[in-house]
Each structure stands twice: as C-alpha cells, then as structure tokens.
Design a protein around this motif. Structure first.
Motif, PDB file in Angstrom:
ATOM      1  N   UNK A 181       0.836  -1.203   0.000  1.00  0.00           N
ATOM      2  CA  UNK A 181       0.000   0.000   0.000  1.00  0.00           C
ATOM      3  C   UNK A 181       0.868   1.250   0.000  1.00  0.00           C
ATOM      4  N   UNK A 182       0.228   2.389  -0.097  1.00  0.00           N
ATOM      5  CA  UNK A 182       0.950   3.648   0.004  1.00  0.00           C
ATOM      6  C   UNK A 182       1.661   4.032  -1.279  1.00  0.00           C
ATOM      7  N   UNK A 183       2.462   5.088  -1.158  1.00  0.00           N
ATOM      8  CA  UNK A 183       3.157   5.644  -2.303  1.00  0.00           C
ATOM      9  C   UNK A 183       4.616   5.214  -2.367  1.00  0.00           C
ATOM     10  N   UNK A 184       5.257   5.045  -1.201  1.00  0.00           N
ATOM     11  CA  UNK A 184       6.702   4.856  -1.243  1.00  0.00           C
ATOM     12  C   UNK A 184       7.224   4.001  -0.087  1.00  0.00           C
ATOM     13  N   UNK A 185       7.158   4.497   1.131  1.00  0.00           N
ATOM     14  CA  UNK A 185       7.850   3.871   2.252  1.00  0.00           C
ATOM     15  C   UNK A 185       7.439   2.431   2.553  1.00  0.00           C
ATOM     16  N   UNK A 186       6.182   2.042   2.384  1.00  0.00           N
ATOM     17  CA  UNK A 186       5.814   0.664   2.738  1.00  0.00           C
ATOM     18  C   UNK A 186       6.560  -0.415   1.953  1.00  0.00           C
ATOM     19  N   UNK A 187       7.190  -0.065   0.835  1.00  0.00           N
ATOM     20  CA  UNK A 187       7.934  -1.091   0.098  1.00  0.00           C
ATOM     21  C   UNK A 187       9.100  -1.630   0.922  1.00  0.00           C
ATOM     22  N   UNK A 188       9.516  -0.884   1.922  1.00  0.00           N
ATOM     23  CA  UNK A 188      10.611  -1.342   2.771  1.00  0.00           C
ATOM     24  C   UNK A 188      10.207  -2.533   3.634  1.00  0.00           C
ATOM     25  N   UNK A 189       8.937  -2.845   3.656  1.00  0.00           N
ATOM     26  CA  UNK A 189       8.454  -3.999   4.417  1.00  0.00           C
ATOM     27  C   UNK A 189       8.497  -5.287   3.601  1.00  0.00           C
ATOM     28  N   UNK A 190       8.937  -5.209   2.353  1.00  0.00           N
ATOM     29  CA  UNK A 190       9.049  -6.409   1.538  1.00  0.00           C
ATOM     30  C   UNK A 190      10.151  -7.309   2.087  1.00  0.00           C
TER      31      UNK A 190
END
Length: 397
Positions: free
Chosen positions: A259-268
């Motif tokens: 979700x979100x635009x940018x920062x949540x990708x760090x949870x991959x």
C-alpha cells in the motif's frame, strides 16, 4: 498476463518537445506544459486542433482541461492519468495506445510539467512530517514519519545499504553511474549539468546526505516540462519526423502489492529488487525481445542505486553484479548498454521520467547529442515503487 491482444508497432510517437530545464523557470506549470506540447506538435507537424486525447501524471498540477483550454482544443474524447510520480511516463504511453486502438482517440498528448526546484521540491520532507500525531491522512506513508523516515532519499539509501551488505557493492560503483550520466550531459547543451564535468574524487568528496548516498547520487531538482505526441503508426509515418514505433508497454507490481506511495515497500522480504523485475518479464514477453536486443536504454535514475537495481531487474546484469557492470563501463557510450544518453535525471534534468522518453525517440531518429550508432531498439523505464512501467521503442524499418 502475457499481454494477449497486444499489437507491437501499431502506434508510434510522432512528436517530442521540451522546455528549457532550469532551477527557476519564472513560468507557471501550465505555461511550461503548453510550451512543451506546442513544441511536440510542431515537431510532428500536427495542429493542436487535431489533438483529441490528453494523459497526465497524477502529481501534475496541470489538469487535462487546463491544458486543452491553453492549447485551444475545442473538444476531447479521451483523458486519463497515471502514477504515482515517476511510475507514470511509460504507463501514460500505454494509456495513449489503448485509447487509440480502442477508437477512443486518434491523437493523444502525454506530458509532465513541474517547477521542481522553484515550486514543490519532491526531495524534501512532506509538510505532514511536522505533525505531532499521524493517522487519518489517507496515506500509509505517514506511519513511517515518527520513525524518522521522511524522504525518498532516505528510503533509497536503505536499499543501497542493503545491496552493499548483501552483495558487496561499493560507493565507487555508484559513483561510476553518476559520472557516466554527467559525461553524457557534457555533450548535451540543454542539460542542467552541461559544462560541469564530474570526477570520482568530486563524487567521493561530496557531502553525505543519507548514508551511503552522497550529493551526486541524487537526481537534480528541475523546473521544466516534456511532452510527446502518440498516434497510429500509419499516421506517424506521414508526420514531419516519422515514427518511433511503440513495440511494447508494460506496467506491473510485485506479488503482494504494497500500500501507500513509497515507504511501505521497505516492508518487503527483499528491498534489493524493484517492481521493475515483474515489469521486465511482461515487457519482454509482449515485445518478443530480450536484454540482448536492446541498443540503448534510458533507465529511471532518481538515484544512482535505482539505475543499479534496474540493471539487475531487467536482466542486463546478474543479481548483485549491477554495480560491477556499471563500473566496468557497461553503461558508457561504448559499453554493452549505453544508458541515459542525454544525462538522465542525475545530470540533464528531473522531469519525472518524461524526458527519458523524449531522449529515447531521439536515439531512434538518430538525433541524440550522444547518439548510439545504428540504435534501433530503445528501452525506457519508469521505475520507483510501489509499481513500475516501461516501454520499448523501435525504428520503423
């Protein structure tokens, strides 16, 4: 998923245009957009009255109806938008192709306009960073703010750090990317960094902004606009500068879209690969081409690490070897994959990726300031998280 029904080369880019790129344009976003589109229409030899479709980036302050009014377009039959931000440009070309092939429009303009230095500065922390309480802001990204994650530069620095830990990539390898882009800018009088060469000593001695990323690992902040005109291949062949055929366009996210635009990708599970890996699989399948077929590439370079990761995601280098590929000259003008031949976002200007499409067309036409001899297959990527898009242009032979 494999793109059944895609028609390679059915549409083409017939016109390209840009404004000047600067730190203070002194013009509104609408004025910049209008100037770039008029330049693209003139390049194609198409009148503004013939435009019946407009596609825009979701972050653009210029709406389709604003631009239509400024251009004197009496009626639109199609408009659309895509994003977020740098994900948009290649995807916008896909929207234009879809509109044309479905009969919703005949001539579609895609543009990006921004005062990225004198106006909204995309590299800065959001205003919400000053809030005492987060939540209710309609974005998942805000929940990372209390932990000190405020900017895109910080997020990509974490990706770079992880790549260094896992694969042993080095600052010098990132520096080779910055220098390669700066070298290309020296041949491009329109580039913001034209006349300002960069050495490895300059790179390594520049201030650290978010470790391990230094000043020259960051893209420029730019005021300017870029635009292209998309139409059928048949019509483009009769235009002033011919047709740059759209061989394939693809959009994709990784499984388990964040979700979100940018920062949540760090949870991959892994942050050393972008969604461009999924885009690459779809793009190669639709085009019938592969990495070995690409003559020149314009890889999204909001940061040096972004380009490095895409070298691996698109199959030009093995996992963990993108840095070595760049440092060994692989992305230079005489390398295996000449990249960002106008200077890229690192040295030409940051128009959220639309200037990459303009340069890709120049390469196909043979008119780039850093022309790759005989270039017939040109890759463009639009790559930040949470999803990506990309396209392939080919010469009309």
């Amino acid at each position: 998923m494999s793109g059944t029904g895609w028609r390679p080369g059915a549409c083409a880019i017939a016109g390209i245009g840009t404004t000047d790129f600067s730190r203070d344009s002194g013009r509104s976003d609408l004025t910049l957009a209008t100037q770039a589109v008029l330049a693209a229409l003139d390049d194609a030899g198409i009148a503004a009255a013939e435009v019946d479709g407009i596609v825009r980036c979701d972050m653009d302050l210029v709406r389709h109806n604003d631009l239509a009014e400024a251009l004197g377009i009496r009626q639109l039959s199609y408009w659309g938008e895509c994003g977020p931000g740098g994900v948009a440009p290649s995807a916008l070309i896909g929207q234009a192709v879809g509109a044309i092939l479905s009969g919703q429009a005949d001539t579609v303009v895609a543009f990006r306009s921004l005062n990225g230095r004198s106006g909204r500065r995309y590299g800065a922390a959001p205003a919400s960073a000053a809030q005492q309480v987060v939540g209710g802001g309609a974005t998942y990204d805000e929940f990372f703010l209390p932990h000190g994650l405020l900017t895109a530069g910080q997020m990509f620095a974490l990706m770079a750090q992880r790549h260094m830990i896992e694969y042993g990539s080095t600052p010098e390898q990132l520096g080779s990317i910055a220098i390669a882009c700066r070298d290309r800018a020296q041949a491009n009088p329109a580039a913001q960094m034209h006349g300002r060469p960069l050495t490895m000593d300059d790179y390594l001695s520049a201030r650290m902004i978010s470790s391990p990323l230094r000043l020259y690992d960051y893209c420029l902040e730019t005021d300017g606009a870029a635009a292209v005109v998309v139409t059928s291949a048949a019509r483009a062949r009769d235009c002033r500068n011919g047709a740059a055929l759209i061989q394939a366009v693809a959009q994709a996210s990784l499984p388990g879209t964040q979700p979100g635009t940018m920062f949540p990708v760090l949870m991959r599970d892994s942050i050393t690969s972008l969604s461009s890996r999924a885009v690459a699989e779809l793009l190669w399948a639709r085009s019938g081409l592969g990495p070995a077929d690409v003559d020149v590439a314009q890889l999204y370079d909001c940061f040096t690490i972004t380009l490095l990761l895409q070298l691996e995601d698109y199959g030009f280098a093995k996992r963990g070897e993108g840095g070595a590929f760049a440092a060994d000259g692989g992305i230079g003008l005489d390398g295996l994959l000449p990249c960002n031949t106008s200077g890229g976002h690192l040295s030409e200007g940051y128009i959220h990726g639309m200037n990459h499409i303009v340069e890709a067309v120049r390469q196909i036409r043979g008119t780039s300031s850093a022309q790759v001899p005989g270039a017939e297959v040109s890759l463009v990527t639009s790559a930040p998280p949470p999803a990506s898009s990309a396209l392939i242009l080919t010469a009309d032979r």
